[in-house]
Design an enzyme around this catalytic site. Structure first.
Site, mmCIF file in Angstrom:
data_model
loop_
_atom_site.group_PDB
_atom_site.id
_atom_site.type_symbol
_atom_site.label_atom_id
_atom_site.label_comp_id
_atom_site.label_asym_id
_atom_site.label_seq_id
_atom_site.Cartn_x
_atom_site.Cartn_y
_atom_site.Cartn_z
ATOM 1 N N HIS A 130 0.831 -1.205 0.000
ATOM 2 C CA HIS A 130 0.000 0.000 0.000
ATOM 3 C C HIS A 130 0.869 1.259 0.000
ATOM 4 O O HIS A 130 0.473 2.288 -0.552
ATOM 5 C CB HIS A 130 -0.924 0.025 1.229
ATOM 6 C CG HIS A 130 -1.968 -1.045 1.228
ATOM 7 N ND1 HIS A 130 -1.726 -2.322 1.673
ATOM 8 C CD2 HIS A 130 -3.269 -1.017 0.830
ATOM 9 C CE1 HIS A 130 -2.832 -3.038 1.553
ATOM 10 N NE2 HIS A 130 -3.771 -2.276 1.047
ATOM 11 N N ASP B 143 -5.021 -5.902 -7.878
ATOM 12 C CA ASP B 143 -5.133 -5.189 -6.613
ATOM 13 C C ASP B 143 -5.286 -3.702 -6.957
ATOM 14 O O ASP B 143 -5.214 -3.294 -8.121
ATOM 15 C CB ASP B 143 -3.909 -5.448 -5.733
ATOM 16 C CG ASP B 143 -4.221 -5.361 -4.241
ATOM 17 O OD1 ASP B 143 -5.250 -4.747 -3.884
ATOM 18 O OD2 ASP B 143 -3.444 -5.894 -3.431
#
Length: 349
Positions: A181, A252
């Site tokens: 992330h 993702d």
């Protein structure tokens, strides 16, 4: 209008005109919801109804609802324990752990389906090496057999509740410390090392019929210099050809730092789609969503459409009231609710 290859989020607890404009775009095929989209069970059902009313066939609606720290909806929903808790039980009582994992999958699916959600991005198939904080207790175990058994059980529970399973993060995110992330994780192992360990859990669940897989925003430089989610080598040569996977490949989130090496948002989407993803996710950046919708040129293939069509949720209870009137369901809620408490309280009935 057919489903497009992009999954976006929406701003709040009800659709705005900007949300509607975006999700009506022919490139959009799904919506992912977050905690900010949830106020109450009744509000959530109204939101999903309004999303499904925008298009025909209806857009897919998804959420990250794994349990533990990754459970977007809480009030009015059963608190699902982290998957590691089932792994701890498996160490002493494998049969009971499998039963509880299946019940957890059933609860996740039935409650989400009662609120109009098509599927959750679960289960995590990564191995727990004890190093990755972003994976951590989201993983079932560090033992492949435990992961295989528990993930299969959870998948069976999801199926019972009318929901497909999405295994993540192929070919394995558990070995790296960095969080994709906010960083670009690099796994220095060679292909044979990965294939003989982390990838085996994906192989097993593919053999068991898992419907979808999400690749990792991790670079495995001894295999390819691109993150797995943008790598034709990983997605086509390994996942499709070597492992024989015929389900949906979801990228993702393209806004994550681990995707940044590929370029701007349009380049990221194109790279993921060209590598073999059927649908790409872009979250929490409405300006980037507008940029992507304006610039992406992509004709979704019939094969991708057929795969995505299988992600629509199956039969489900009409309401939470109906679920709560089912004694088997309520017994499952009670048993799963005891997981993670002192050993003496475990529901070994």
């Amino acid at each position: 209008m057919t489903l497009g290859p992009i999954m976006l989020d929406v701003v709040g607890t009800e659709l705005t005109q900007e949300d509607i404009r975006r999700i009506r775009h022919p490139l959009v095929g799904g919506v992912i919801l977050f905690a900010r989209n949830f106020e109450s069970p009744a509000q959530l059902k109204a939101l999903t109804d309004s999303i499904h009313a925008v298009r025909q066939p209806p857009l897919l609606i998804a959420v990250d609802h794994e349990g533990g720290r990754v459970q977007r909806f809480r009030e009015g929903f059963t608190r699902i324990p982290p998957m590691r808790e089932f792994g701890k039980i498996w160490d002493e009582h494998p049969r009971k752990a499998r039963q509880l994992a299946e019940e957890a999958g059933w609860i996740i699916a039935a409650e989400l389906r009662a609120h109009g959600i098509d599927f959750s991005f679960t289960p995590v198939l990564d191995m727990d090496y004890g190093e990755s904080q972003v994976i951590g207790d989201r993983a079932f175990h560090g033992d492949r057999q435990a992961i295989n058994e528990l993930a299969f059980s959870l998948m069976q529970g999801l199926k019972r509740g009318g929901m497909a399973a999405v295994g993540k993060h192929f070919p394995g995110h558990g070995y790296v410390v960095a969080d994709s992330h906010v960083a670009i994780p690099v796994d220095e192992r060679d292909f044979d090392q990965i294939a003989s360990t982390d990838m085996q859990t994906f192989r097993q669940l593919i053999d068991d019929g898992i419907q979808a897989i999400m690749p990792a925003h991790v670079i495995y430089p001894k295999v390819d210099n691109k993150p797995a989610g943008f790598s034709e080598r990983w997605l086509q040569k390994v996942l499709r050809q070597r492992l024989g996977f015929n389900g949906v490949i979801f990228s993702d989130d393209l806004s994550m730092e681990g995707a940044g090496v590929v370029g701007d948002v349009t380049q990221r989407a194109l790279a993921a789609l060209n590598a073999g993803c059927d649908m790409v996710l872009l979250c929490n950046q409405p300006d980037k969503a507008d940029e992507l919708l304006a610039n992406l040129k992509w004709d979704i293939q019939a094969q991708s459409l057929a795969r995505l069509a299988r992600m629509h949720g199956g039969r489900h209870p009409s309401s939470m009231v109906a679920l709560h009137e089912d004694p088997d369901f309520m017994h499952a809620v009670h048993r799963v609710g005891q997981v993670g408490k002192a050993d003496g309280d475990l529901p070994f009935a």
